[in-house]
Design a protein around this motif. Structure first.
Motif, PDB file in Angstrom:
ATOM      1  N   LEU A  46      19.328  18.226  23.212  1.00 54.72           N
ATOM      2  CA  LEU A  46      20.408  18.730  22.374  1.00 54.72           C
ATOM      3  C   LEU A  46      21.189  17.566  21.774  1.00 54.72           C
ATOM      4  N   GLN A  47      21.465  16.569  22.603  1.00 52.02           N
ATOM      5  CA  GLN A  47      22.102  15.319  22.201  1.00 52.02           C
ATOM      6  C   GLN A  47      21.387  14.213  22.960  1.00 52.02           C
ATOM      7  N   SER A  48      21.756  12.976  22.725  1.00 54.27           N
ATOM      8  CA  SER A  48      21.049  11.878  23.392  1.00 54.27           C
ATOM      9  C   SER A  48      21.153  11.968  24.915  1.00 54.27           C
ATOM     10  N   ASP A  49      22.220  12.570  25.416  1.00 53.72           N
ATOM     11  CA  ASP A  49      22.408  12.669  26.861  1.00 53.72           C
ATOM     12  C   ASP A  49      22.512  14.113  27.336  1.00 53.72           C
ATOM     13  N   MET A  50      21.960  15.045  26.564  1.00 51.16           N
ATOM     14  CA  MET A  50      22.038  16.447  26.954  1.00 51.16           C
ATOM     15  C   MET A  50      20.726  17.160  26.668  1.00 51.16           C
ATOM     16  N   THR A  51      20.249  17.873  27.683  1.00 50.10           N
ATOM     17  CA  THR A  51      19.005  18.630  27.616  1.00 50.10           C
ATOM     18  C   THR A  51      19.311  20.105  27.812  1.00 50.10           C
ATOM     19  N   VAL A  52      18.680  20.942  27.040  1.00 49.81           N
ATOM     20  CA  VAL A  52      18.757  22.381  27.271  1.00 49.81           C
ATOM     21  C   VAL A  52      17.474  22.794  27.983  1.00 49.81           C
ATOM     22  N   VAL A  53      17.624  23.411  29.145  1.00 49.72           N
ATOM     23  CA  VAL A  53      16.491  23.930  29.901  1.00 49.72           C
ATOM     24  C   VAL A  53      16.477  25.441  29.715  1.00 49.72           C
ATOM     25  N   SER A  54      15.350  25.965  29.239  1.00 47.21           N
ATOM     26  CA  SER A  54      15.183  27.408  29.043  1.00 47.21           C
ATOM     27  C   SER A  54      14.006  27.877  29.878  1.00 47.21           C
ATOM     28  N   VAL A  55      14.206  28.965  30.599  1.00 45.36           N
ATOM     29  CA  VAL A  55      13.162  29.528  31.458  1.00 45.36           C
ATOM     30  C   VAL A  55      12.904  30.966  31.030  1.00 45.36           C
ATOM     31  N   GLU A  56      11.623  31.319  30.934  1.00 39.98           N
ATOM     32  CA  GLU A  56      11.219  32.706  30.724  1.00 39.98           C
ATOM     33  C   GLU A  56      10.182  33.056  31.773  1.00 39.98           C
ATOM     34  N   VAL A  57      10.309  34.259  32.325  1.00 30.28           N
ATOM     35  CA  VAL A  57       9.354  34.755  33.310  1.00 30.28           C
ATOM     36  C   VAL A  57       8.834  36.090  32.792  1.00 30.28           C
ATOM     37  N   ARG A  58       7.504  36.241  32.800  1.00 29.98           N
ATOM     38  CA  ARG A  58       6.850  37.449  32.295  1.00 29.98           C
ATOM     39  C   ARG A  58       5.841  37.978  33.321  1.00 29.98           C
ATOM     40  N   GLY A  59       5.472  39.216  33.129  1.00 28.44           N
ATOM     41  CA  GLY A  59       4.419  39.797  33.952  1.00 28.44           C
ATOM     42  C   GLY A  59       4.914  40.758  35.012  1.00 28.44           C
ATOM     43  N   PHE A  60       6.141  41.215  34.892  1.00 26.47           N
ATOM     44  CA  PHE A  60       6.693  42.141  35.880  1.00 26.47           C
ATOM     45  C   PHE A  60       5.992  43.488  35.764  1.00 26.47           C
ATOM     46  N   GLN A  61       5.627  44.030  36.926  1.00 25.35           N
ATOM     47  CA  GLN A  61       4.916  45.305  36.929  1.00 25.35           C
ATOM     48  C   GLN A  61       5.394  46.156  38.091  1.00 25.35           C
ATOM     49  N   GLY A  62       5.080  47.433  38.005  1.00 27.35           N
ATOM     50  CA  GLY A  62       5.402  48.349  39.078  1.00 27.35           C
ATOM     51  C   GLY A  62       6.671  49.137  38.808  1.00 27.35           C
ATOM     52  N   ASP A  63       6.952  50.062  39.706  1.00 30.45           N
ATOM     53  CA  ASP A  63       8.126  50.927  39.557  1.00 30.45           C
ATOM     54  C   ASP A  63       9.437  50.151  39.614  1.00 30.45           C
ATOM     55  N   ASP A  64       9.416  48.990  40.250  1.00 29.23           N
ATOM     56  CA  ASP A  64      10.639  48.190  40.375  1.00 29.23           C
ATOM     57  C   ASP A  64      10.648  46.989  39.427  1.00 29.23           C
ATOM     58  N   ALA A  65       9.889  47.060  38.338  1.00 30.71           N
ATOM     59  CA  ALA A  65       9.783  45.941  37.399  1.00 30.71           C
ATOM     60  C   ALA A  65      11.144  45.530  36.838  1.00 30.71           C
ATOM     61  N   MET A  66      12.007  46.497  36.580  1.00 30.45           N
ATOM     62  CA  MET A  66      13.338  46.167  36.055  1.00 30.45           C
ATOM     63  C   MET A  66      14.137  45.387  37.105  1.00 30.45           C
ATOM     64  N   LEU A  85       4.212  34.807  35.177  1.00 27.50           N
ATOM     65  CA  LEU A  85       4.059  33.621  34.341  1.00 27.50           C
ATOM     66  C   LEU A  85       5.441  33.024  34.108  1.00 27.50           C
ATOM     67  N   VAL A  86       5.606  31.751  34.461  1.00 31.25           N
ATOM     68  CA  VAL A  86       6.882  31.068  34.311  1.00 31.25           C
ATOM     69  C   VAL A  86       6.719  29.986  33.251  1.00 31.25           C
ATOM     70  N   ASP A  87       7.644  29.960  32.309  1.00 30.40           N
ATOM     71  CA  ASP A  87       7.603  29.002  31.217  1.00 30.40           C
ATOM     72  C   ASP A  87       8.940  28.275  31.166  1.00 30.40           C
ATOM     73  N   ILE A  88       8.919  26.968  31.396  1.00 23.08           N
ATOM     74  CA  ILE A  88      10.124  26.145  31.380  1.00 23.08           C
ATOM     75  C   ILE A  88      10.020  25.203  30.192  1.00 23.08           C
ATOM     76  N   ARG A  89      10.998  25.287  29.309  1.00 24.35           N
ATOM     77  CA  ARG A  89      11.019  24.418  28.127  1.00 24.35           C
ATOM     78  C   ARG A  89      12.297  23.593  28.147  1.00 24.35           C
ATOM     79  N   LEU A  90      12.137  22.324  27.774  1.00 24.79           N
ATOM     80  CA  LEU A  90      13.259  21.405  27.744  1.00 24.79           C
ATOM     81  C   LEU A  90      13.373  20.827  26.343  1.00 24.79           C
ATOM     82  N   SER A  91      14.566  20.860  25.798  1.00 27.06           N
ATOM     83  CA  SER A  91      14.785  20.287  24.470  1.00 27.06           C
ATOM     84  C   SER A  91      16.041  19.428  24.494  1.00 27.06           C
TER      85      SER A  91
END
Length: 152
Positions: A89-109, A81-87
């Motif tokens: 910060l100033q009139s000409d500046m955007t903060v892009v934040s990404v979170e990814v969830r749902g990692f599974q298995g022995d190699d999840a880390m 699951l990928v979640d991209i949020r944009l906010s």
């Protein structure tokens, strides 16, 4: 068990709308992240993305679409699951934040670390593109490095 979450964020000196559109419009997302996409992102869209790493193709199912503040999607092969949020910060500046969830298995880390690194590179390339008009080719160069390591 603790849920593993990959996170990346970047301030970009560009409007929130232009930054959002860079993720959803095929002619823009292929300038910094993808080789191709079957269509634009939109509410409920199901598209296929071809990444710059040869053979890396993923289905995308859009689960959230609130222009110009939020894009959520599921990668259909991995179920991540990928979640991209944009906010604004100033009139000409955007903060892009990404979170990814749902990692599974022995190699999840390892998956979490790789996703964090990958999205950090994507956001840096997007920043350069939107602020200068030209991509830095960071994603393209990382894709070449991945391809080279696979061949070794």
């Amino acid at each position: 068990m603790v849920e593993l979450v990959a996170r990346a964020a970047m301030p970009i000196r560009c409007s929130t709308t232009d930054t959002f559109d860079a993720f959803v419009q095929p002619e823009r997302i292929t300038r910094f992240w993808l080789t191709s996409t079957t269509d634009a992102l939109s509410p409920g869209a199901q598209v296929e993305w071809e990444f710059m790493v040869p053979g890396a193709i993923e289905g995308v199912h859009v689960t959230a679409f609130d222009r110009p503040h939020h894009i959520g999607f599921t990668w259909t092969k991995s179920g991540l699951l990928v979640d991209i949020r944009l906010s604004q910060l100033q009139s000409d500046m955007t903060v892009v934040s990404v979170e990814v969830r749902g990692f599974q298995g022995d190699d999840a880390m390892d998956q979490t670390v790789n996703a964090t690194e990958g999205f950090s590179i994507v956001l840096c390339d997007l920043k350069v593109l939107l602020e200068s008009g030209h991509p830095a080719n960071l994603v393209r160069d990382k894709a070449a490095l991945i391809e080279r390591s696979r061949a070794a």
